[in-house]
Design a protein around this motif. Structure first.
Motif, mmCIF file in Angstrom:
data_model
loop_
_atom_site.group_PDB
_atom_site.id
_atom_site.type_symbol
_atom_site.label_atom_id
_atom_site.label_comp_id
_atom_site.label_asym_id
_atom_site.label_seq_id
_atom_site.Cartn_x
_atom_site.Cartn_y
_atom_site.Cartn_z
ATOM 1 N N THR B 74 37.089 56.690 27.636
ATOM 2 C CA THR B 74 37.031 57.527 26.433
ATOM 3 C C THR B 74 35.710 57.309 25.696
ATOM 4 O O THR B 74 34.749 58.032 25.937
ATOM 5 C CB THR B 74 38.238 57.230 25.529
ATOM 6 O OG1 THR B 74 38.275 55.829 25.236
ATOM 7 C CG2 THR B 74 39.533 57.626 26.191
ATOM 8 N N PHE B 171 50.616 61.360 27.328
ATOM 9 C CA PHE B 171 49.653 62.091 26.521
ATOM 10 C C PHE B 171 48.232 61.636 26.877
ATOM 11 O O PHE B 171 47.327 62.450 27.073
ATOM 12 C CB PHE B 171 49.957 61.871 25.038
ATOM 13 C CG PHE B 171 49.143 62.711 24.103
ATOM 14 C CD1 PHE B 171 48.771 64.014 24.429
ATOM 15 C CD2 PHE B 171 48.749 62.200 22.870
ATOM 16 C CE1 PHE B 171 48.027 64.785 23.532
ATOM 17 C CE2 PHE B 171 48.001 62.965 21.984
ATOM 18 C CZ PHE B 171 47.639 64.249 22.310
ATOM 19 N N ASN B 172 48.064 60.326 27.022
ATOM 20 C CA ASN B 172 46.751 59.816 27.437
ATOM 21 C C ASN B 172 46.395 60.271 28.846
ATOM 22 O O ASN B 172 45.269 60.675 29.117
ATOM 23 C CB ASN B 172 46.726 58.286 27.371
ATOM 24 C CG ASN B 172 46.604 57.797 25.933
ATOM 25 O OD1 ASN B 172 46.104 58.520 25.070
ATOM 26 N ND2 ASN B 172 47.074 56.597 25.680
ATOM 27 N N ARG B 175 45.401 64.015 29.074
ATOM 28 C CA ARG B 175 44.118 64.310 28.447
ATOM 29 C C ARG B 175 42.960 63.802 29.304
ATOM 30 O O ARG B 175 41.864 64.330 29.250
ATOM 31 C CB ARG B 175 44.056 63.688 27.051
ATOM 32 C CG ARG B 175 44.909 64.475 26.043
ATOM 33 C CD ARG B 175 44.743 63.952 24.642
ATOM 34 N NE ARG B 175 45.308 62.619 24.472
ATOM 35 C CZ ARG B 175 45.202 61.920 23.347
ATOM 36 N NH1 ARG B 175 44.530 62.410 22.313
ATOM 37 N NH2 ARG B 175 45.760 60.729 23.254
ATOM 38 N N TYR B 204 52.983 68.700 29.266
ATOM 39 C CA TYR B 204 53.090 68.705 27.803
ATOM 40 C C TYR B 204 54.521 68.972 27.350
ATOM 41 O O TYR B 204 54.963 68.476 26.329
ATOM 42 C CB TYR B 204 52.120 69.723 27.205
ATOM 43 C CG TYR B 204 50.742 69.131 26.943
ATOM 44 C CD1 TYR B 204 50.597 68.122 25.990
ATOM 45 C CD2 TYR B 204 49.622 69.541 27.638
ATOM 46 C CE1 TYR B 204 49.358 67.549 25.741
ATOM 47 C CE2 TYR B 204 48.378 68.979 27.400
ATOM 48 C CZ TYR B 204 48.245 67.980 26.445
ATOM 49 O OH TYR B 204 47.030 67.411 26.202
ATOM 50 N N LYS B 245 49.669 65.304 16.870
ATOM 51 C CA LYS B 245 48.416 65.318 17.636
ATOM 52 C C LYS B 245 48.582 66.077 18.949
ATOM 53 O O LYS B 245 47.663 66.779 19.385
ATOM 54 C CB LYS B 245 47.944 63.888 17.883
ATOM 55 C CG LYS B 245 46.587 63.882 18.558
ATOM 56 C CD LYS B 245 45.751 62.656 18.328
ATOM 57 C CE LYS B 245 45.132 62.545 16.977
ATOM 58 N NZ LYS B 245 44.449 61.251 16.806
ATOM 59 N N VAL B 246 49.755 65.972 19.537
ATOM 60 C CA VAL B 246 50.019 66.739 20.753
ATOM 61 C C VAL B 246 49.925 68.230 20.444
ATOM 62 O O VAL B 246 49.301 68.993 21.180
ATOM 63 C CB VAL B 246 51.412 66.388 21.333
ATOM 64 C CG1 VAL B 246 51.755 67.303 22.506
ATOM 65 C CG2 VAL B 246 51.464 64.927 21.751
ATOM 66 N N THR B 249 46.398 69.286 19.985
ATOM 67 C CA THR B 249 45.711 69.329 21.276
ATOM 68 C C THR B 249 46.081 70.589 22.048
ATOM 69 O O THR B 249 45.298 71.090 22.845
ATOM 70 C CB THR B 249 46.069 68.071 22.093
ATOM 71 O OG1 THR B 249 45.855 66.930 21.270
ATOM 72 C CG2 THR B 249 45.235 67.956 23.349
ATOM 73 N N THR B 250 47.321 71.066 21.832
ATOM 74 C CA THR B 250 47.766 72.241 22.578
ATOM 75 C C THR B 250 47.696 73.507 21.720
ATOM 76 O O THR B 250 48.434 74.467 21.964
ATOM 77 C CB THR B 250 49.196 72.027 23.111
ATOM 78 O OG1 THR B 250 50.027 71.581 22.023
ATOM 79 C CG2 THR B 250 49.238 70.991 24.204
ATOM 80 N N PHE B 465 38.658 62.320 22.954
ATOM 81 C CA PHE B 465 39.726 63.308 22.810
ATOM 82 C C PHE B 465 39.405 64.287 21.683
ATOM 83 O O PHE B 465 39.694 65.480 21.779
ATOM 84 C CB PHE B 465 41.069 62.614 22.556
ATOM 85 C CG PHE B 465 41.495 61.726 23.690
ATOM 86 C CD1 PHE B 465 41.366 62.134 25.014
ATOM 87 C CD2 PHE B 465 42.037 60.467 23.452
ATOM 88 C CE1 PHE B 465 41.774 61.320 26.062
ATOM 89 C CE2 PHE B 465 42.440 59.653 24.497
ATOM 90 C CZ PHE B 465 42.305 60.073 25.801
ATOM 91 N N ARG B 469 39.148 68.161 22.386
ATOM 92 C CA ARG B 469 40.130 68.996 21.682
ATOM 93 C C ARG B 469 39.447 70.112 20.890
ATOM 94 O O ARG B 469 39.938 71.226 20.812
ATOM 95 C CB ARG B 469 40.952 68.103 20.749
ATOM 96 C CG ARG B 469 42.088 68.805 20.039
ATOM 97 C CD ARG B 469 42.944 67.822 19.252
ATOM 98 N NE ARG B 469 42.248 67.260 18.103
ATOM 99 C CZ ARG B 469 42.020 65.972 17.930
ATOM 100 N NH1 ARG B 469 42.412 65.093 18.830
ATOM 101 N NH2 ARG B 469 41.387 65.552 16.858
#
Lengths: 1067, 533
Positions: B74, B171-172, B175, B204, B245-246, B249-250, B465, B469
């Protein structure tokens, strides 16, 4: 002595014939009562007693006694297998004792097989025997090292620099890809895990290797990797004999790496820069690329410290080896003893590595009555090993600009940095001392260079190797005890019941104490104490039956054995002691909870075994054996495995049609087929286990909560069971001219199926491997053993023994998978591909280097592309487009070598001239490849001339067009550039001895004195493409302990050349 | 006589055989039917609350290992971190170079290590969930009848925590790697060969389902600062924040907003007045921390490695005992981004985030003094309250409310109101009065937001991220290459041009490759690699 008797016997026969066969002499029958005994006084039942030139004859009874009526003047011929025939001339009624002398004929010597012995002439399997002649004169800490090159089909490889470290021993090559391919070692009938390490070579009577499955099958589940049987000496009925032996020797390294000093290295860089100056293809910015750190290092060596350090030499010491041993043996008919004691101190040429040993052995055997025999043995030993904290690689990767100790100039220089104000001349130098300073000085081209800011000449946080080795002490002490007793009862003359109980116990203690700041600055002191307690109990009961009826010989064996092993391990780690002088754990300020642990393990094995051998006139031989093993390694329902074997032999030389072929003294054809097993995997691999995984919860810093997690690297499999090897073996034994030349040929073909191995699985399951029984491997090979008494006369004898073996393995099946890749520490790939040898190096084939950008541009214009980021770099390796798609990518990887030798060989020549004896052992391994991991590590390749000589510099100076420039291009480790020839041939050992004439020894009251000198590794020839210094060295730890990864070496240690002088006195 | 002898012989035989048989029958089973003494097997565990709870503790432990590699995948790939020693000869630095400069291939070891250590913990979590009867089917996570016996509240608590952990890992994974293998229960080696990658949207779906279930299963009680032995466990608030946060991100900002508002108003969490205190080891699991991976010093094997691995190499014991490795080297660009003018207020976050030794920068956010190397106390923060605020700002998009949220975070770091002067050299809150430096466009807002997140969450593995994002990754990382080119990348040998360096970074390279081993191990189905590898 023996030959005298022999001559006398012949003389007697001839003389008697001459004297008593005068016709017309009166013939009177008399009665002769006699007993036949061996030289050691044992009675010999079953000896044949015949009257010469008649059909009359008898056989001695179970007491060795006979009665026969015969005419005066006739000759009685007494024959017993394994003994020289005797004649007795009949004169009158008499009671006689006839003593037979053992023959020297090798075909009649006894060979130890599992649970018994057999005459060599009756052996139907592939068994090699090595009698101990001068094993104890080879200066080593271990018995296995003394066996190198001596037995066909047995390879022994010294992979580590430590003295006393375990070599890799393989019987008939790579016979299994399970977790362990070590042969089973059995000492006087007791299978022990480390028999080759603690048995004192002096105590060895003989070593037998059961090579084929049929011979090994009697050891069932553990015999798939071959069985090595060690028989120790026993007492003989005689007056006490004393033997004293001692030697002393010293060691020197054979070869070292060609490492440049920083001065030489920097000069090379400047030369290269000068070459680039005149090359128009080099951009201005790249002409002189000598970095600040490189210049600073040069200044330190050339202008501050003044003296380059040869770190390789700093790693080494003047090593010596000393050995002293004493033995007493003797006894009477019903009680015999052998007692020995020995001590040895062996140092490695690598500093802080040595090995001390103390061995005592006592063996008593005798008879309580005519029916009851017993035997006891008792073999305690103690081994202390000091293990070096750093290995050889760590030394030679340090640049020569770093002195070992500060001198006044270096100390003064580093005082510019207040952090090091307390460092004095004489203190250890660390790389960091020179970091963060400004440097200014003259360069090799005469220019003056000054750094523009702080420089780090060597950005490492590691301490210099010698300062680590001096402050980290690692000792290992092992106490071993092998002891036991057996009692055998002769229920009937030919039926013996034997029960034995033995125990094997080792207590190993490893202590590592690291002083303050040993490895890194700020390291606190630490003690690691590891103990391992290994206890093994063996209970064996066998019933032996043998019967001889006329020309039929039959033996039978039935047995039941149990073996239980208990292993306890504990590890304690204490830190922060008030001083570096004490390592008493209760003075530690902190006990490390994560590393302080205990482990208990149990292993159980129960076995039923049986064997029948039959022979007719020693001409037609047949053997059948069967063993059933039950093991705790497997789940219920999978515990039992059975291992049958059949073998047959034909003594052709004994056939009538061969009678006239007098130059052939022995000719025997053998064939066998059998099954053996392998269960050497970790305990309980059939269950997924939970391991500690603690975590802290709670406000503030939290408290440790105990947790468990199924986080093993290897997934369990409840279905695993034995791996089985089925082997066919054919052998031919030949003897010519009264066995003056002996030749043994073996051919074998084995298939191991249901391979127990760690198979790759999808990593998203949580593990990348799991134990499984799938796959098949084939091993095929030939072995040749040749013995020749080239010259054999009274004054001069010359004997040559040659052995040769070649093994080919092929992976036949891998659970339906066509291949499996296994990865080493630098991601180099070891491929197991079906239809090929089980391990193959896998990577890119190189085709020299890109010599210029123009060449690259041309290739690109031709449509070539690559998914490899650094591929198109002048001075970088050029790969072969294997699949021809003009894209250099992962799909172009191919097989680029394998770690298996084409063949291994050994030649032993021994000469005797009057009192002198000379023994020369030459040994070699041919046609294998290795991966030289030094090529991956910048430190180990940067200063090494083997990696820099003729390297690419620029388009106009492309070197040899094959040697890439240092860091240009793709990683060398992924290509065949690091694959080197691992073959070698060596004069392993030369022993020259002189026995003092009897006249002199008599005067000083001893039976014999021999003095000798020996030299190890006198000459060592290595493969042409090899860039290292020891082709035998291998890395076998962590990733490399996988059986499907082999052939990787890194930082090979130098081979030691040892010179010793010894004396051997018999009283 | 003869007869007797024969009988004698016979009886001896029987005796011997009998002896053998009797020994064998009594002894054999005991010798080979044995169980492990030192470790328990999975089949004999997970029977009740205590055992399953211990297994869940083991799953929390399993979060530590991936963090050894997470920063490499990352932060190292962004504009805040680099491999600091050009031409370093250390093998691991080669691997760092490949990540830093986007030249890696699918055989990269660290890409694999993160993968396997994460999936190893997913296995551990799946065992826990299985014993609790939690299953995932048809996009729904449901709690059913499990094998472990316990009260429903106990089960809900354990299941909620375990689901949070699983969602966190996936989730990690998605991504970083894109379509991954969706494993929701323990799989055996044979089954695993039949499983292929699951499309991103479905991955997801699981993450959302797990977090939705977790937020409802876990207790809603607010954070209290009083002593709490359970601090550190996943809470409903952590689940909501992660779910937000998910959603961000989506591209479901509207779904994120109510969750964030709920956390802001009802969780009891809030910002601490001092940025330093957030990371102090004397103040762990403070009000600002919604979730952290916990470490503990003291020789328990639970210590944080970052103190040593991130400390400058060859610094001896000056920075931290046992020396540093010099990993995760802060960029000069980041150094300059923190405003620390000679006069006036300075960004308090700089000193907490990084330090300098021998003119080399190093990360000190997770640095505390250690007795033994790699055994520091510092927890690793996963979700902080300031993140919740900035997520809300992101969800709202450009508006004065969202600018104020950024300003809240800035003012805690020491930023003062902008009145006049040079905004770019002083340390100010964003003006809302129409000044030159007012955030008055959506673009400016995004720049400010990302800049704030960069400063606030540097080395908390958020930057990569964030950039992906918001779609800024390529631009900003390429820009970073040009900023650092002369001072750093130019020194590499063989030399390359800036254009060459920038050319490696393509949209495809923002996803990591599926580890080559995963592709090689499967002989039954062909697993598709991410494009570009």
């Amino acid at each position: 002595m023996n030959s005298k008797f022999y001559l006398r016997g012949i003389f007697l026969i001839v003389f008697s014939c001459f004297l008593f066969s005068i016709p017309g002499f009166t013939q009177t029958r008399v009665k002769i009562q006699g007993v036949v005994k061996s030289a050691s006084g044992e009675t010999l039942p079953g000896a044949s007693v015949t009257v010469k030139d008649s059909k009359q004859g008898t056989v001695t009874d179970n007491k060795g006694e006979f009665t026969i009526n015969a005419e005066i003047g006739k000759l009685l011929l007494i024959n017993y297998m394994g003994y020289k025939p005797q004649a007795y001339a009949i004169k009158s009624n008499a009671t006689v004792t006839i003593t037979l002398q053992e023959t020297e004929n090798t075909m009649n010597e006894l060979v130890v097989i599992g649970y018994g012995t057999q005459k060599k002439s009756s052996v139907t399997g592939a068994v090699s025997k090595l009698k101990n002649e001068n094993l104890d004169e080879i200066p080593t800490s271990r018995l296995d090292n003394a066996l190198i090159g001596k037995i066909a089909g047995v390879t022994i490889q010294n992979v580590s620099s430590e003295v006393g470290a375990e070599p890799v021993v393989r019987v008939r090559g790579f016979s299994s890809i399970s977790a362990n391919s070590d042969p089973l070692v059995v000492v006087d009938g007791y299978p022990v895990p480390d028999g080759l390490s603690f048995v004192n070579p002096q105590d060895v009577e003989s070593i037998e290797v059961l090579k084929d499955a049929a011979s090994g099958a009697i050891y069932g589940s553990r015999a798939a990797n071959g069985v090595i049987l060690i028989t120790t000496k026993s007492g003989v009925s005689d007056k006490p004999r004393y033997n004293f032996k001692s030697y002393y020797g010293f060691k020197k390294p054979c070869t070292l790496n060609p490492i440049m000093s920083i001065t030489e290295y920097t000069k090379m860089l400047f030369n290269e820069a000068a070459l680039r100056q005149n090359d128009p293809t080099v951009p201005a910015a790249n002409k002189n690329i000598i970095t600040g750190p490189e210049r600073a290092a040069y200044i330190i060596e050339d202008q501050i410290s003044g003296i380059p350090t040869d770190w390789q030499q700093e790693a080494l010491q003047d090593a010596s080896i000393a050995n002293i041993q004493l033995s007493i043996s003797g006894g009477k008919k019903d009680l015999r003893y052998y007692i020995s004691a020995s001590g040895q101190k062996d140092q490695a040429i690598l500093k802080y590595s040595d090995n001390e040993r103390l061995n005592v052995k006592a063996k008593i055997d005798g008879a309580l009555s005519k029916k009851v025999n017993f035997s006891f043995n008792f073999n305690p030993s103690y081994i202390k090993t000091q293990r070096p904290a750093v290995n050889f690689t760590d030394y030679f990767r340090f640049g020569s600009f770093l002195p070992v100790y500060h001198n006044e100039f270096t100390a003064a220089y580093i005082h510019q940095n207040s952090q090091w104000a307390n460092i004095l001349p004489g203190d250890f130098v660390q790389a960091r001392h020179f970091n963060g300073l400004q440097y200014s000085g003259t360069m090799p081209d005469g220019s003056i260079w000054s750094s523009t800011g702080p420089v780090e000449p060597f950005a490492t946080s590691n301490n210099t190797p010698l300062s680590i080795a001096a402050r980290e002490n690692a000792n290992q002490q092992t106490y071993r005890m092998l002891g036991g007793g057996d009692i055998s009862i002769k229920f009937l003359p030919n039926l013996t019941f034997k029960s034995s109980l033995g125990g094997y116990f080792t207590q190993q203690e490893n202590t590592t104490f690291t002083k303050t700041g040993a490895r890194k600055d700020g390291d606190i002191n630490q003690a690691v104490i590891y103990t391992k307690n290994y206890m093994d109990l063996l209970f064996e009961n066998t019933l032996n039956y043998n019967v001889t009826k006329g020309n039929h010989n039959l033996t039978g064996l039935l047995g039941f054995t149990t073996q239980q092993t208990m292993i306890k391990e504990s590890n304690m780690v204490g830190r922060n002691f008030p001083t570096d002088e004490f390592e008493t754990l209760n003075q530690a300020a902190q006990i490390d909870q994560a590393l302080t642990r205990t482990l208990k393990d149990r292993v159980g094995l129960i076995s039923y075994l049986g064997r029948i051998t039959y022979d007719y006139k020693s001409k037609y031989l047949l053997g059948l054996s069967y063993r059933m093993d039950g093991s705790s390694y497997f789940d219920v329902g999978k515990k039992y495995g059975s291992f049958p074997a059949i073998s047959a032999g034909w003594g052709i030389a004994k056939e009538d049609f061969m009678k006239n072929v007098t130059w052939i003294s022995n000719m025997k054809l053998r064939a066998s087929y059998g099954a053996t097993g392998n269960n050497k995997i970790p305990s309980f691999s059939f269950q997924n286990l939970l391991y500690p995984g603690n975590y802290s919860f709670g406000t503030g810093n939290g408290d440790v909560n105990l947790g468990l997690s199924p986080n093993a690297d290897v997934l369990a499999n409840p279905n695993i069971t034995w791996e089985r090897t089925f082997e066919f073996n054919a052998g031919l034994d030949l003897g010519f001219m009264d066995d003056r030349f002996g030749l043994t040929l073996e051919y074998y073909n084995s298939i191991t199926d249901k391979l127990l191995y760690k198979r790759s699985t999808q990593s998203f399951s949580g593990s990348f491997e799991y134990f499984d029984n799938s796959g098949k491997i084939k091993n095929q090979g030939v072995e040749i053993e040749l013995t020749s008494h080239n010259i054999k006369n009274k004054a001069f004898q010359w004997t040559t023994a040659l052995n040769f073996s070649a093994n080919r393995n092929k992976l036949l099946e891998l659970g339906g998978e066509p291949f499996q890749y296994n990865y080493g520490e630098r991601n180099e790939v070891y491929a197991a591909i079906v239809g090929k040898p089980a391990i193959q190096f896998f990577g890119y084939k190189t085709n020299g280097v890109w010599t210029s950008q123009a060449q690259i541009d041309e290739a690109k214009a031709g449509g070539q592309t690559s998914t490899l980021a650094k591929y198109f770099a002048p001075g970088g390796l050029r790969f072969v487009d294997m699949n021809g798609d003009n894209i250099i990518d992962m799909n172009d990887r191919t097989t680029i070598g394998d770690p298996f030798p084409d063949f291994t060989w050994g030649i032993n020549n021994s000469f005797k001239y009057k009192g002198f004896d000379l023994n020369i052992l030459i040994q070699g391994v041919q046609g294998l490849s290795i991966i030289n991991g030094d090529a991956n590590y910048n430190e180990t390749r940067r200063y090494n001339e083997n990696f820099t000589k003729n390297r690419w510099v620029s388009a106009a100076n492309p070197g040899d067009g094959k040697t890439p420039y240092y860091t240009n291009g793709e990683n060398w480790m992924l290509s065949d550039y690091v694959i080197e020839d691992g073959s070698y041939a060596a004069i392993r050992n030369v022993i020259l001895g002189y026995s003092l004439p009897a006249g002199i020894t008599k005067k000083i009251g001893v039976k014999g004195i021999r003095v000798y000198g020996s030299a190890d590794n006198v000459l060592y020839l290595m493969g042409k493409s090899y860039r290292g210094i020891n082709p035998e060295a291998r890395v076998l730890s962590s990733l490399y302990s996988s059986p499907l990864i082999d052939g990787y070496q890194r930082g090979a240690f130098p081979i030691a050349r040892t010179y010793t002088f010894g004396i051997d006195v018999n009283f | 006589m003869r007869q007797l002898k024969f009988n004698q012989m016979k009886s001896f035989r029987y005796l011997a055989t009998g002896l053998l048989l009797s020994i064998s029958i009594t002894a054999c089973n005991k010798i080979i039917d044995i169980d492990p003494i030192s470790n328990i097997g999975v089949n004999a565990f997970y029977r009740n609350y205590e055992e399953t709870k211990a297994a869940l503790t083991g799953s929390y432990n399993g979060m530590q290992k991936p963090l050894e590699y997470e920063w490499m995948l990352t932060d190292l790939r962004t504009d805040i971190s680099k491999q600091g020693v050009a031409n370093s000869s250390t093998p691991i630095n080669f691997e760092f170079n490949e990540l830093d400069m986007f030249t890696l291939n699918s055989a990269h070891d660290k890409v694999y290590q993160y993968w396997i250590s994460t999936y190893k913990n997913i296995r551990s979590i799946n065992y826990v969930l299985k014993s609790l009867g939690v299953s995932y089917t048809g996009g729904q996570t449901t709690v059913g009848e499990g094998t472990a016996k316990m009260f429903p509240q106990q089960k809900n608590q354990l299941a909620g925590e375990a689901l949070f952990l699983r969602a966190y890992h996936y989730f990690n994974l998605v991504r970083l790697y894109g379509d991954v293998f969706l494993i929701t229960e323990p799989v055996d080696p044979e089954q695993s060969k039949k499983i292929t990658r699951t499309p991103l949207a479905e991955c997801y779906q699981l993450i959302v389902a797990d977090l939705l279930a977790a937020k409802d299963l876990l207790s809603q009680s607010p954070y209290v600062s009083t002593s709490n032995a359970e601090a550190g466990r996943a809470t409903s608030w952590a689940a909501k924040a992660l779910l937000a946060k998910v959603y961000l991100t989506t591209n479901r900002a509207s779904s994120a907003l109510p969750l964030l508002d709920d956390v802001i108003s009802n969780s009891g969490h809030g910002m601490l007045p001092s940025f330093t205190d957030v990371f102090s080891i004397n103040n762990e699991m403070n009000k600002e921390i919604l979730f952290a991976v916990r470490f503990k010093a003291g020789g328990f094997g639970l210590g944080n490695f970052m103190a040593n691995t991130f400390a400058p190499s060859s610094s001896g014991s000056l920075i931290v005992n046992g020396d540093g490795n010099g990993y995760n080297f802060p960029t000069n660009d980041l150094d300059l981004t923190y405003k620390t003018p000679a006069t006036g207020s300075t960004d308090a976050r700089k000193n907490v985030t990084m330090g300098k030794y021998n003119s080399k920068l190093y990360v000190k956010k997770f640095l505390s003094q250690v007795l033994v190397k790699l055994d520091a106390e510092n927890d690793f923060t996963v979700i902080r309250f300031s993140d919740v605020l900035l997520m809300k700002a992101e969800a709202l998009g450009f508006s004065s409310a969202s600018v104020n949220l950024i300003n809240d975070v800035r003012s805690r770091a020491g930023a003062t109101d902008y009145v006049s002067g040079d905004f770019n050299t002083g340390f100010y809150k964003y003006p809302t009065d129409g000044s030159v430096n007012e955030i008055n466009t959506a673009d400016k807002f995004l720049t400010a937001l990302l800049n704030e997140r960069k400063l606030e969450f540097a080395f908390e593995n958020q930057r990569f991220f964030d950039l992906v994002r918001t779609g800024q990754a390529i631009t900003l990382i390429k820009n970073h290459f040009s900023v650092e080119f002369d001072s750093h990348y130019k020194a590499y040998r063989p030399a390359f041009t800036l254009a060459e360096l920038q050319s490696h970074l393509t949209t495809e390279k923002l996803l990591l490759p599926i580890p080559q081993r995963e592709l090689d191990a499967n002989d039954q189905i062909k697993i598709v690699q991410n494009p570009g590898y």
